[in-house]
Write a protein that holds these residues in place. Structure first.
Motif, PDB file in Angstrom:
ATOM      1  N   GLN A  46     -88.100 -12.557  58.006  1.00  0.00           N
ATOM      2  CA  GLN A  46     -88.042 -13.605  59.017  1.00  0.00           C
ATOM      3  C   GLN A  46     -86.698 -13.641  59.744  1.00  0.00           C
ATOM      4  O   GLN A  46     -86.599 -14.154  60.855  1.00  0.00           O
ATOM      5  CB  GLN A  46     -88.295 -14.978  58.355  1.00  0.00           C
ATOM      6  N   SER A  47     -85.660 -13.108  59.106  1.00  0.00           N
ATOM      7  CA  SER A  47     -84.323 -13.198  59.696  1.00  0.00           C
ATOM      8  C   SER A  47     -83.748 -11.861  60.127  1.00  0.00           C
ATOM      9  O   SER A  47     -82.638 -11.795  60.642  1.00  0.00           O
ATOM     10  CB  SER A  47     -83.363 -13.845  58.688  1.00  0.00           C
ATOM     11  N   ILE A  48     -84.513 -10.767  59.941  1.00  0.00           N
ATOM     12  CA  ILE A  48     -83.980  -9.444  60.192  1.00  0.00           C
ATOM     13  C   ILE A  48     -83.508  -9.266  61.631  1.00  0.00           C
ATOM     14  O   ILE A  48     -82.444  -8.702  61.888  1.00  0.00           O
ATOM     15  CB  ILE A  48     -85.016  -8.357  59.813  1.00  0.00           C
ATOM     16  N   ALA A  49     -84.304  -9.747  62.598  1.00  0.00           N
ATOM     17  CA  ALA A  49     -83.934  -9.574  64.003  1.00  0.00           C
ATOM     18  C   ALA A  49     -82.607 -10.243  64.310  1.00  0.00           C
ATOM     19  O   ALA A  49     -81.709  -9.633  64.910  1.00  0.00           O
ATOM     20  CB  ALA A  49     -85.029 -10.114  64.916  1.00  0.00           C
ATOM     21  N   GLN A  63     -83.540  -5.076  73.757  1.00  0.00           N
ATOM     22  CA  GLN A  63     -84.332  -5.877  72.839  1.00  0.00           C
ATOM     23  C   GLN A  63     -84.858  -5.038  71.673  1.00  0.00           C
ATOM     24  O   GLN A  63     -85.164  -3.862  71.815  1.00  0.00           O
ATOM     25  CB  GLN A  63     -85.496  -6.524  73.584  1.00  0.00           C
ATOM     26  N   LEU A  64     -84.950  -5.696  70.541  1.00  0.00           N
ATOM     27  CA  LEU A  64     -85.514  -5.083  69.341  1.00  0.00           C
ATOM     28  C   LEU A  64     -87.026  -5.241  69.420  1.00  0.00           C
ATOM     29  O   LEU A  64     -87.562  -6.328  69.225  1.00  0.00           O
ATOM     30  CB  LEU A  64     -84.957  -5.778  68.095  1.00  0.00           C
ATOM     31  N   GLU A  65     -87.729  -4.165  69.751  1.00  0.00           N
ATOM     32  CA  GLU A  65     -89.172  -4.195  69.940  1.00  0.00           C
ATOM     33  C   GLU A  65     -89.898  -3.858  68.632  1.00  0.00           C
ATOM     34  O   GLU A  65     -89.298  -3.294  67.711  1.00  0.00           O
ATOM     35  CB  GLU A  65     -89.583  -3.195  71.024  1.00  0.00           C
ATOM     36  N   PRO A  66     -91.200  -4.186  68.546  1.00  0.00           N
ATOM     37  CA  PRO A  66     -91.975  -3.856  67.339  1.00  0.00           C
ATOM     38  C   PRO A  66     -91.905  -2.385  66.954  1.00  0.00           C
ATOM     39  O   PRO A  66     -91.861  -2.051  65.772  1.00  0.00           O
ATOM     40  CB  PRO A  66     -93.400  -4.273  67.724  1.00  0.00           C
ATOM     41  N   VAL A  67     -91.874  -1.487  67.962  1.00  0.00           N
ATOM     42  CA  VAL A  67     -91.833  -0.059  67.653  1.00  0.00           C
ATOM     43  C   VAL A  67     -90.551   0.316  66.915  1.00  0.00           C
ATOM     44  O   VAL A  67     -90.498   1.284  66.160  1.00  0.00           O
ATOM     45  CB  VAL A  67     -91.964   0.791  68.946  1.00  0.00           C
ATOM     46  N   GLY A 124     -87.905   4.284  64.155  1.00  0.00           N
ATOM     47  CA  GLY A 124     -87.719   3.358  65.268  1.00  0.00           C
ATOM     48  C   GLY A 124     -86.362   2.688  65.280  1.00  0.00           C
ATOM     49  O   GLY A 124     -85.786   2.449  66.351  1.00  0.00           O
ATOM     50  N   LEU A 125     -85.836   2.382  64.101  1.00  0.00           N
ATOM     51  CA  LEU A 125     -84.528   1.734  64.019  1.00  0.00           C
ATOM     52  C   LEU A 125     -83.438   2.669  64.547  1.00  0.00           C
ATOM     53  O   LEU A 125     -82.473   2.223  65.168  1.00  0.00           O
ATOM     54  CB  LEU A 125     -84.232   1.327  62.575  1.00  0.00           C
ATOM     55  N   TYR A 142     -91.627   6.865  73.258  1.00  0.00           N
ATOM     56  CA  TYR A 142     -92.967   7.042  73.843  1.00  0.00           C
ATOM     57  C   TYR A 142     -93.953   7.541  72.786  1.00  0.00           C
ATOM     58  O   TYR A 142     -95.098   7.095  72.719  1.00  0.00           O
ATOM     59  CB  TYR A 142     -92.914   8.054  74.995  1.00  0.00           C
ATOM     60  N   ILE A 143     -93.495   8.482  71.961  1.00  0.00           N
ATOM     61  CA  ILE A 143     -94.375   9.058  70.939  1.00  0.00           C
ATOM     62  C   ILE A 143     -94.834   7.998  69.943  1.00  0.00           C
ATOM     63  O   ILE A 143     -96.008   7.938  69.563  1.00  0.00           O
ATOM     64  CB  ILE A 143     -93.659  10.206  70.194  1.00  0.00           C
ATOM     65  N   LEU A 144     -93.905   7.153  69.515  1.00  0.00           N
ATOM     66  CA  LEU A 144     -94.229   6.140  68.512  1.00  0.00           C
ATOM     67  C   LEU A 144     -94.909   4.913  69.102  1.00  0.00           C
ATOM     68  O   LEU A 144     -95.668   4.233  68.415  1.00  0.00           O
ATOM     69  CB  LEU A 144     -92.954   5.713  67.768  1.00  0.00           C
ATOM     70  N   GLY A 145     -94.621   4.632  70.376  1.00  0.00           N
ATOM     71  CA  GLY A 145     -95.147   3.410  70.974  1.00  0.00           C
ATOM     72  C   GLY A 145     -96.379   3.582  71.824  1.00  0.00           C
ATOM     73  O   GLY A 145     -97.004   2.584  72.234  1.00  0.00           O
ATOM     74  N   THR A 146     -96.758   4.830  72.121  1.00  0.00           N
ATOM     75  CA  THR A 146     -97.934   5.077  72.954  1.00  0.00           C
ATOM     76  C   THR A 146     -98.721   6.259  72.391  1.00  0.00           C
ATOM     77  O   THR A 146     -98.299   6.889  71.421  1.00  0.00           O
ATOM     78  CB  THR A 146     -97.530   5.412  74.412  1.00  0.00           C
ATOM     79  N   GLU A 147     -99.834   6.539  73.006  1.00  0.00           N
ATOM     80  CA  GLU A 147    -100.632   7.709  72.628  1.00  0.00           C
ATOM     81  C   GLU A 147    -100.529   8.803  73.692  1.00  0.00           C
ATOM     82  O   GLU A 147    -101.370   9.699  73.770  1.00  0.00           O
ATOM     83  CB  GLU A 147    -102.099   7.301  72.432  1.00  0.00           C
ATOM     84  N   LYS A 148     -99.490   8.740  74.509  1.00  0.00           N
ATOM     85  CA  LYS A 148     -99.313   9.706  75.587  1.00  0.00           C
ATOM     86  C   LYS A 148     -99.079  11.110  75.027  1.00  0.00           C
ATOM     87  O   LYS A 148     -98.464  11.284  73.978  1.00  0.00           O
ATOM     88  CB  LYS A 148     -98.139   9.305  76.477  1.00  0.00           C
ATOM     89  N   SER A 149     -99.571  12.094  75.771  1.00  0.00           N
ATOM     90  CA  SER A 149     -99.435  13.490  75.340  1.00  0.00           C
ATOM     91  C   SER A 149     -98.021  14.000  75.581  1.00  0.00           C
ATOM     92  O   SER A 149     -97.242  13.392  76.330  1.00  0.00           O
ATOM     93  CB  SER A 149    -100.415  14.369  76.126  1.00  0.00           C
TER      94      SER A 149
END
Length: 344
Positions: A165-168, A198-202, A209-210, A291-298
């Motif tokens: 809960q406090s990591i961000a 910003q610290l995004e979910p990815v 990701g970190l 992009y690789i981790l956050g999308t399904e783009k080739s």
């Protein structure tokens, strides 16, 4: 006691293994490649790792970095054929690292083996002034990789030892402290990075990701560090940042920023410890991983969006940096072959 030997010279490893057996009781693990190092269980307790710096087809520095951050109680020793610049670079980047010059005696080899029960985990804490000063030193030394490695180490520790809960807020607080020290600001602007990077979910869903987020922080701070102090360098860094999704050449930078190629190449190397083109590729690869981790783009889509007109060249650059293809990277990270974290 577990001793790791990493060397492509199997005869040398066999000789060392026999020598160890004659003098002490220890389990010896012998491996030759980076992939074998990655396949070691993360819960493995290794007392000392001897790593040959002349490993073929693989940067020994990548192995050292992986061992240093994955096995915090492990003592790392470089085995070298001759004195090289790598000694100073590695000992400056990773505290406590040792080295040996071949051929070496048993006494030289043995002195790096920790006494039983005397192994101490590296003291790592996000609030440690010593560690914060170490990160700042990386910026002051003008070494992008050192600053990144040290900040990433502390970010990893902060993430792994904080409540979900406090990591961000704790990560933002950490980088604010670093920003305050690096930029020598008199008034600390709380959570500046919330609006800037910003610290995004990815960034928290996967272990990789970190590292992507940390790279962005270091990149941002280097750009701000030279603003008003080294304007030519700041101008070049800002130009690259705003055109990173284009096919940037050294000539484009020289013309657009109105600088001498020789001068900017020298100052860039001095202030970041890498060439301009190395820096550009690192920024592009960091974006590619996001992009690789956050999308399904080739891979071809990502290459085009990052300004690589030649997809095969982009794939070659990616593999050079990550030691795996784009599909292998995506499969290993997303499918859980690389350790994952829970999403915040």
């Amino acid at each position: 006691m577990k001793i790791l030997l990493v060397d492509t010279d199997k005869l040398h490893m066999k000789a060392l293994q026999k020598r160890i057996a004659l003098h002490m009781q220890a389990e010896v693990i012998c491996i030759s490649t980076y992939q074998e190092v990655l396949s070691l269980p993360k819960e493995e307790i290794i007392s000392v790792a001897y790593i040959a710096m002349d490993i073929s087809h693989q940067k020994a520095g990548d192995i050292i970095r992986h061992m240093y951050y994955t096995y915090p109680t492990c003592r790392i020793v470089m085995m070298l054929n001759k004195e090289t610049q790598a000694v100073n670079q590695m000992t400056m980047k990773y505290s406590g690292i040792g080295y040996l010059y071949k051929p070496f005696s048993w006494d030289d080899f043995y002195k790096w083996i920790p006494a039983k029960g005397m192994i101490k985990e590296k003291e790592v804490t996000g609030k440690s002034l010593d560690l914060l000063d170490g990160i700042v030193q990386g910026f002051q030394q003008g070494d992008f990789e050192v600053a990144y490695d040290r900040l990433y180490q502390v970010c990893q520790y902060t993430y792994e030892h904080s409540d979900s809960q406090s990591i961000a807020s704790e990560l933002y607080e950490l980088v604010d402290q670093v920003q305050h020290k690096v930029l020598d600001t008199h008034v600390l602007k709380l959570h500046t990075m919330v609006s800037k990077i910003q610290l995004e979910p990815v960034h928290t869903k996967y272990a990789e990701g970190l590292g992507i987020w940390t790279f962005k922080i270091v990149d941002f701070l280097f750009m701000k560090l030279y603003q008003g102090k080294q304007e030519i360098l700041h101008t070049v860094l800002y130009y690259i940042h705003t055109h990173i999704q284009e096919d940037i050449s050294l000539k484009d930078i020289v013309v657009s920023c109105n600088v001498s190629q020789g001068y900017i190449s020298r100052i860039f190397k001095h202030k970041l410890n890498m060439t301009i083109m190395q820096y550009i590729h690192k920024k592009k690869i960091n974006l590619a991983k996001e992009y690789i981790l956050g999308t399904e783009k080739s891979g071809s889509y990502i290459a085009n969006i990052l300004g690589y007109s030649d997809v095969s060249y982009f794939c070659k650059i990616f593999k050079k940096h990550e030691h795996k293809t784009i599909s292998q990277y995506r499969d290993q990270v997303i499918n859980g072959l690389v350790e994952t974290y829970e999403t915040i």
